[in-house]
Write a protein that holds these residues in place. Sequence first.
Motif, PDB file in Angstrom:
ATOM      1  N   GLY A   7       0.812  -1.212   0.000  1.00 45.92           N
ATOM      2  CA  GLY A   7       0.000   0.000   0.000  1.00 45.92           C
ATOM      3  C   GLY A   7       0.843   1.258   0.000  1.00 45.92           C
ATOM      4  O   GLY A   7       0.531   2.242  -0.685  1.00 45.92           O
ATOM      5  N   VAL A   8       1.937   1.222   0.764  1.00 48.99           N
ATOM      6  CA  VAL A   8       2.850   2.367   0.811  1.00 48.99           C
ATOM      7  C   VAL A   8       3.449   2.634  -0.576  1.00 48.99           C
ATOM      8  O   VAL A   8       3.549   3.777  -1.016  1.00 48.99           O
ATOM      9  CB  VAL A   8       3.967   2.115   1.843  1.00 48.99           C
ATOM     10  N   CYS A   9       3.839   1.565  -1.263  1.00 52.43           N
ATOM     11  CA  CYS A   9       4.443   1.727  -2.591  1.00 52.43           C
ATOM     12  C   CYS A   9       3.437   2.270  -3.609  1.00 52.43           C
ATOM     13  O   CYS A   9       3.786   3.074  -4.471  1.00 52.43           O
ATOM     14  CB  CYS A   9       5.024   0.392  -3.069  1.00 52.43           C
ATOM     15  N   VAL A  10       2.192   1.829  -3.497  1.00 48.21           N
ATOM     16  CA  VAL A  10       1.148   2.366  -4.383  1.00 48.21           C
ATOM     17  C   VAL A  10       0.947   3.859  -4.108  1.00 48.21           C
ATOM     18  O   VAL A  10       0.827   4.665  -5.037  1.00 48.21           O
ATOM     19  CB  VAL A  10      -0.175   1.597  -4.186  1.00 48.21           C
ATOM     20  N   LEU A  11       0.926   4.226  -2.837  1.00 48.86           N
ATOM     21  CA  LEU A  11       0.784   5.645  -2.475  1.00 48.86           C
ATOM     22  C   LEU A  11       1.949   6.461  -3.006  1.00 48.86           C
ATOM     23  O   LEU A  11       1.746   7.521  -3.628  1.00 48.86           O
ATOM     24  CB  LEU A  11       0.703   5.773  -0.952  1.00 48.86           C
ATOM     25  N   GLY A  12       3.179   5.993  -2.785  1.00 52.40           N
ATOM     26  CA  GLY A  12       4.348   6.731  -3.252  1.00 52.40           C
ATOM     27  C   GLY A  12       4.379   6.862  -4.761  1.00 52.40           C
ATOM     28  O   GLY A  12       4.705   7.942  -5.303  1.00 52.40           O
TER      29      GLY A  12
END
Length: 432
Positions: free
Chosen positions: A372-377
Amino acid sequence: MTTTEPHPDGGLSRGLLLLMSVATGLAVAGNYFAQPLLDLIGRELRLGPSMAALVVTAAQAGYALGLILLVPLGDLMERRRLAMSLYAATAVFLLVSATAANGTVLLASTALTALTSVGAQVVVPFAATLAAPAERGRVVGTVMTGLMLGLLLARTASGALSELGGWRTVYWVNAVLMALMAVLLRVFLPRLGGDGRRLSYPGLLRSTVAMFRYEPLLRWRAGVGALSLASFSVMWTALTFLLARSPYGWSESAIGLFGLVGAAGALTATVAGRLADRGYVQTVTGAGATLLVTSWLAIAAGARSLVWLLVGVIVLDLAHQAVLNSSQNVLYALRPEARNRINSAFLTSLFLGGAVGSALTSVVWVHGGWTGVCVLGATLSAGTLALWVLERITVNRAAGKPSKTSARQGHDPAPAASTNWSNPYPATTKGE
């Protein structure tokens, strides 16, 4: 010497440029020393975890206020005196932190230290003004490299110093260094500004806010920079969570050393600056925004591969530096007489973007983990690239068919900015 004149030598000596770079790094480092020491500070001062965490919040709030309230003074006051005064005040407040007997005193001194540490953001446009136009990108890149190294290495340095003499040692050492910097800036910086033309302080602040209305490129670059820093903050905020759990399981000291990886990316800022000096400032922004997006592919693979994680972090840091440095070069060319106000407006936008990125990360990590963090970034990075593309389309349409030189320098061929301080913000670009 007026605020719009470069240094008579037409450039900066290597020694003075090095001094300004080190000065910016030391100034911002003081805002990050406490982060790896919160547990130690909390135990000695008998603070609960939430109270200890407020030390970080106090630093963020103080710095934000300084960007808004103090940085614009560089367009009003003699800059050497302003920079020296802010550095000296920071040294005093660091001494208060070093001798703090309770949490209330530490919180207050931390906020005041952060408030005056924006002296670093007085030094950056100072260097841009002293630089010859043909070397401005290199100079800004070099000074910003110092600033970013201070930011990234502060946690590592504070951990090492605290092991030698406790958490207070960090503040004592930084206070001495900041006092030394104040003296060196007083001795070696030339006088700049103070030519008798004046705005009232309230008028100065209104003028800073009005820059967003009258400078289309500032609006675009503020958005580009805010999204870029938000993406940058997402990675560095979540990285601690990732490295602390399986398959890594690193200790806090080992995680702190990861800041050295980010330092490698920060060192490339001078390369971006040199390319900007050669007329490729827009190419640097576009390449940086593109790399920002692609870096998240490697970062995502870094969930189980240290090699890919290292590659992704270095590329992301390099890309963010390219976007930041090229944006500053675009904006510093708009209004030499309002350089500090433009810097204040731009950096305040960046700060807000970084704060939003960090806040979103905490929520996304709980619900989506590293994926999820990578999608946000990646989403924030894609927004950076999209906003830059829209900026180019809008500016080029407004300018008709701009020359190659104008397009490369980041602004359309509009008349030079007015230097009439009684009416300090007529539009200078055709982007509206």
